[in-house]
Scaffold this motif. Structure first.
Motif, mmCIF file in Angstrom:
data_model
loop_
_atom_site.group_PDB
_atom_site.id
_atom_site.type_symbol
_atom_site.label_atom_id
_atom_site.label_comp_id
_atom_site.label_asym_id
_atom_site.label_seq_id
_atom_site.Cartn_x
_atom_site.Cartn_y
_atom_site.Cartn_z
ATOM 1 N N ALA A 15 -24.001 -24.615 -5.175
ATOM 2 C CA ALA A 15 -23.197 -25.706 -5.732
ATOM 3 C C ALA A 15 -23.044 -26.813 -4.697
ATOM 4 O O ALA A 15 -23.329 -26.620 -3.517
ATOM 5 C CB ALA A 15 -21.822 -25.188 -6.162
ATOM 6 N N ARG A 16 -22.577 -27.954 -5.179
ATOM 7 C CA ARG A 16 -22.274 -29.077 -4.283
ATOM 8 C C ARG A 16 -21.013 -29.757 -4.806
ATOM 9 O O ARG A 16 -20.643 -29.620 -5.972
ATOM 10 C CB ARG A 16 -23.428 -30.057 -4.219
ATOM 11 N N TYR A 17 -20.360 -30.483 -3.911
ATOM 12 C CA TYR A 17 -19.149 -31.212 -4.264
ATOM 13 C C TYR A 17 -19.401 -32.703 -4.218
ATOM 14 O O TYR A 17 -20.148 -33.193 -3.372
ATOM 15 C CB TYR A 17 -18.008 -30.926 -3.276
ATOM 16 N N THR A 18 -18.704 -33.413 -5.087
ATOM 17 C CA THR A 18 -18.527 -34.850 -4.995
ATOM 18 C C THR A 18 -17.049 -35.055 -4.718
ATOM 19 O O THR A 18 -16.197 -34.485 -5.412
ATOM 20 C CB THR A 18 -18.912 -35.553 -6.315
ATOM 21 N N VAL A 19 -16.734 -35.826 -3.673
ATOM 22 C CA VAL A 19 -15.338 -36.074 -3.308
ATOM 23 C C VAL A 19 -14.977 -37.492 -3.728
ATOM 24 O O VAL A 19 -15.647 -38.454 -3.343
ATOM 25 C CB VAL A 19 -15.119 -35.881 -1.794
ATOM 26 N N THR A 20 -13.924 -37.605 -4.515
ATOM 27 C CA THR A 20 -13.396 -38.895 -4.941
ATOM 28 C C THR A 20 -11.985 -39.016 -4.379
ATOM 29 O O THR A 20 -11.134 -38.162 -4.648
ATOM 30 C CB THR A 20 -13.364 -39.015 -6.474
ATOM 31 N N THR A 21 -11.740 -40.070 -3.609
ATOM 32 C CA THR A 21 -10.426 -40.294 -3.014
ATOM 33 C C THR A 21 -9.614 -41.208 -3.916
ATOM 34 O O THR A 21 -10.125 -42.207 -4.416
ATOM 35 C CB THR A 21 -10.577 -40.900 -1.609
#
Length: 107
Positions: free
Chosen positions: A76-82
């Motif tokens: 899996a991979r993450y996308t980080v949204t601040t």
């Protein structure tokens, strides 16, 4: 500052199954620390999951995401949204550390 960590499987969900126990330990560690406020699977679960994190800067959120056994094992991979909260329900304001405009229920 809040971060939405969106988890996306890179392989069929059944290939991630051997890493679920380690992933859950990862989640529990950061929930106990107070960094993760919410975590859960998407619907349908085959798409991945979402974590709402607080109390860290973006670089730290990305470092934490990289620790996830799902990421380390390449499933899996993450996308980080601040997100900088602008309007916050009073019930969440203190928890989120939001000092800006708060939404108050009518009545």
């Amino acid at each position: 500052m809040l971060h939405v960590l969106s988890l996306e499987y890179r392989v069929p969900e059944d290939r991630a199954a051997p890493h679920v126990a380690a992933h859950v330990r990862f989640l529990e560690r950061y929930h106990r620390a107070g960094t993760f406020l919410v975590s859960g699977q998407t619907v349908p679960s085959s798409q991945g999951g979402v974590i709402l994190a607080r109390g860290v800067d973006r670089a730290e959120a990305e470092r934490i995401a990289a620790e996830d056994p799902f990421v380390r094992e390449g499933v899996a991979r993450y996308t980080v949204t601040t997100v900088t909260p602008g309007r916050v329900h009073p019930a969440l304001a203190e928890l989120l550390g939001a000092g800006s405009e708060r939404i108050r229920p009518e009545g």
